[in-house]
Scaffold this active site. Sequence first.
Site, PDB file in Angstrom:
ATOM      1  N   ILE A  70      58.051 -49.308  54.618  1.00  0.00           N
ATOM      2  CA  ILE A  70      58.898 -50.374  55.153  1.00  0.00           C
ATOM      3  C   ILE A  70      59.951 -50.109  56.188  1.00  0.00           C
ATOM      4  O   ILE A  70      60.551 -49.084  55.659  1.00  0.00           O
ATOM      5  CB  ILE A  70      59.381 -51.318  54.021  1.00  0.00           C
ATOM      6  CG1 ILE A  70      59.979 -52.575  54.501  1.00  0.00           C
ATOM      7  CG2 ILE A  70      60.191 -50.543  53.260  1.00  0.00           C
ATOM      8  CD1 ILE A  70      59.935 -53.773  53.527  1.00  0.00           C
ATOM      9  N   CYS A 164      61.480 -46.635  54.679  1.00  0.00           N
ATOM     10  CA  CYS A 164      60.509 -45.751  54.855  1.00  0.00           C
ATOM     11  C   CYS A 164      59.755 -45.426  53.493  1.00  0.00           C
ATOM     12  O   CYS A 164      59.186 -44.202  53.542  1.00  0.00           O
ATOM     13  CB  CYS A 164      60.795 -44.427  55.755  1.00  0.00           C
ATOM     14  SG  CYS A 164      61.565 -44.934  57.546  1.00  0.00           S
TER      15      CYS A 164
END
Length: 211
Positions: A70, A164
């Site tokens: 993400i 991430c």
Amino acid sequence: MEIKDLGVMPYAEAYALQEQLVRDIAAGSAPETLLLVEHPPVYTLGRSGHMENLLDDSIEVVSINRGGDITYHAPGQLVGYPLLNLGLRGRDLRHYLRFLEEVLIAAAADTGVEGFRREGKTGVWTEQGKLASIGAGARRWVTMHGFALNVCLDLSGFSRIHPCGIVGCTMTSLQQITGQPVSMAQVKARVVYHFQSLLKTWLPLAQVATL
């Protein structure tokens, strides 16, 4: 190579444009293209993403087919979508990711910021935190998605996720590191310059065969 500056554009609209151009490039009816854009606030979740890395769902979340977990997009972040035909460039996605890192490290250096790679991680890092995220995908060996370079955005959106998928990951920006205003237009120009310069050293296979 065509460069298109899209200004500020909703994520879904830019994604639809990517998909159309990828089809056209794969069919040979459009040139390779670099799209540059800023997005209104949005979270994107990659193929290996986990919703538990989203700590607050008050902002739109879009699941997409890039690699990675993400990340957060907002105005003040330079997002680049290189649409390159890797079928003509050795079909090496790892080399492509290293190429993008090199472009962003060079562009950051032009603002006085030292960026570097971290072993086992994709992206660009600094001593103050992670500066740029990179996630890519490909269809018929034409790349899509790309990079997000933090220039002068409000970083608070990253506090609502594990960026991430990395717990405790600190995100930073060129403006935060330098402590002074950083021009998006100037950073954009340097990214384009280094992208085009480094791409020239990565010859398509058809050109390599003639050397």
